[in-house]
Design a protein around this motif. Structure first.
Motif, PDB file in Angstrom:
ATOM      1  N   GLY A 104      16.260   0.362  59.114  1.00 36.83           N
ATOM      2  CA  GLY A 104      16.577   1.493  59.982  1.00 36.83           C
ATOM      3  C   GLY A 104      15.570   1.560  61.114  1.00 36.83           C
ATOM      4  N   GLU A 105      15.976   2.184  62.199  1.00 36.31           N
ATOM      5  CA  GLU A 105      15.046   2.512  63.281  1.00 36.31           C
ATOM      6  C   GLU A 105      14.873   4.021  63.197  1.00 36.31           C
ATOM      7  OE1 GLU A 105      16.351   1.659  67.275  1.00 36.31           O
ATOM      8  OE2 GLU A 105      14.340   1.914  68.092  1.00 36.31           O
ATOM      9  N   VAL A 106      13.729   4.429  62.677  1.00 34.25           N
ATOM     10  CA  VAL A 106      13.549   5.817  62.261  1.00 34.25           C
ATOM     11  C   VAL A 106      12.809   6.611  63.335  1.00 34.25           C
ATOM     12  CG1 VAL A 106      12.678   7.319  60.440  1.00 34.25           C
ATOM     13  CG2 VAL A 106      13.383   4.977  59.878  1.00 34.25           C
ATOM     14  N   ARG A 107      13.462   7.624  63.834  1.00 35.46           N
ATOM     15  CA  ARG A 107      12.826   8.499  64.828  1.00 35.46           C
ATOM     16  C   ARG A 107      11.638   9.212  64.186  1.00 35.46           C
ATOM     17  NH1 ARG A 107      14.312   9.169  70.231  1.00 35.46           N
ATOM     18  NH2 ARG A 107      13.589  11.177  70.976  1.00 35.46           N
ATOM     19  N   VAL A 108      10.496   9.225  64.864  1.00 28.60           N
ATOM     20  CA  VAL A 108       9.327   9.852  64.236  1.00 28.60           C
ATOM     21  C   VAL A 108       9.604  11.324  63.927  1.00 28.60           C
ATOM     22  CG1 VAL A 108       7.613   8.270  65.166  1.00 28.60           C
ATOM     23  CG2 VAL A 108       8.214  10.299  66.455  1.00 28.60           C
ATOM     24  N   ASP A 109       9.130  11.719  62.777  1.00 25.98           N
ATOM     25  CA  ASP A 109       9.488  13.021  62.218  1.00 25.98           C
ATOM     26  C   ASP A 109       8.464  13.328  61.127  1.00 25.98           C
ATOM     27  OD1 ASP A 109      10.834  14.862  60.275  1.00 25.98           O
ATOM     28  OD2 ASP A 109      12.570  14.579  61.575  1.00 25.98           O
ATOM     29  N   GLU A 110       8.049  14.567  61.044  1.00 23.87           N
ATOM     30  CA  GLU A 110       7.007  14.883  60.056  1.00 23.87           C
ATOM     31  C   GLU A 110       7.494  14.755  58.611  1.00 23.87           C
ATOM     32  OE1 GLU A 110       7.646  19.732  60.418  1.00 23.87           O
ATOM     33  OE2 GLU A 110       5.863  18.765  61.265  1.00 23.87           O
ATOM     34  N   ARG A 111       8.816  14.625  58.404  1.00 29.75           N
ATOM     35  CA  ARG A 111       9.347  14.522  57.036  1.00 29.75           C
ATOM     36  C   ARG A 111       9.484  13.082  56.553  1.00 29.75           C
ATOM     37  NH1 ARG A 111      14.930  16.864  58.239  1.00 29.75           N
ATOM     38  NH2 ARG A 111      14.460  15.561  60.037  1.00 29.75           N
TER      39      ARG A 111
END
Ligand SMILES: [Fe+2]
Length: 276
Positions: A104-111
């Motif tokens: 996956g290309e994961v959008r930065v996110d605190e979770r």
């Protein structure tokens, strides 16, 4: 931009005892799964893209549909794994010699760490060692705490197409800190060959010649505006910086990511500034 990996300059090209010699490209960043994100809309479009990836000399592709951000809740892990299974079956049925693995290309996110533990988002090749992180395009945020938290889980971060992120290109000192904290930079083949304009091209070459970028990937979405350009990028890197570096960033390190092995540092093969 200076190379901060000087200690590794002399031992990368020939002397690493465990260097792999894969013959084909592996692509660690590609939007090839149908109807999940802004990649192919149908299986037939997906097969056309996969044929082009084969023509580029690619053997294994990590499918990296967007996760989180504007695709929040749409591409969770189980759905991506199933889409990969179906595409692989279709490739076999259509005699297309390409192997797809999940990612996956994961959008930065605190979770992110919590979602990884819950198996809602994917690491590259589903291997648990590398995650491909996408930063917001127009604003800069320091992801150091996220990198540290991921590292504590044994996961190294790969920042996708760093050269396209103008705020990041301007933040050399912060970027250096990230790289020292287990992050890696991926640059996109089409950026190196100039498809995305001179500014992005210049940034991509600077990341490469500085030794900061260790991976090249296609980030292909289709066969037109965002097509795979790995072979052309490999040829350009070979011509400017030598075949050893081209092999390292286009073939060997991507192969290491797919196989869950350590990424090798990039030596400063050529000190000269490349105008791009
Ligand atoms: Fe992408």
């Amino acid at each position: 931009m200076t190379n901060f990996l000087n200690g590794d300059v002399n031992n990368v090209r020939n002397d690493h005892p465990k260097r792999l010699r894969p013959e084909k490209f592996n692509d660690i960043h590609c939007h090839c799964l149908p109807a999940l994100d802004d990649g192919p809309a149908t299986m037939s479009e997906s097969l056309v893209l996969c044929r082009m990836l084969v023509a580029e000399g690619i053997a294994t592709v990590v499918a990296t549909p967007h996760q989180l951000g504007r695709f929040e809740g749409r591409n969770e892990t189980a759905k991506v794994r199933e889409a990969v299974r179906i595409l692989n079956k279709s490739l076999r049925n259509n005699n297309v010699p390409l192997n797809i693995v999940p990612g996956g290309e994961v959008r930065v996110d605190e979770r992110i760490c919590e979602l990884l533990k819950a198996d809602k988002i994917l690491t590259l090749a589903d291997g648990g060692k590398y995650i491909l992180l996408e930063l917001p395009h127009q604003i800069f945020i320091d992801i150091e705490p996220l990198l540290t938290e991921l590292a504590s889980m044994g996961i190294q971060s790969i920042i996708s197409h760093a050269e396209k992120n103008a705020p990041l290109v301007a933040q050399h000192q912060v970027l250096r800190k990230w790289l020292e904290n287990s992050a890696h930079l991926q640059i996109t083949a089409s950026s190196l060959v100039g498809d995305l304009g001179p500014k992005v091209q210049r940034a991509a070459w600077k990341f490469l010649t500085s030794g900061w970028a260790t991976l090249v990937a296609t980030d292909a979405h289709d066969i037109n505006a965002r097509k795979p350009r790995m072979r052309a990028a490999f040829d350009r890197i070979s011509a400017r910086l030598g075949k050893g570096l081209a092999h390292l960033v286009c073939i060997e390190n991507p192969s290491r990511v797919v196989n869950g092995q350590d990424i090798l540092p990039v030596a400063l093969y050529n000190q000269q500034e490349v105008d791009g």
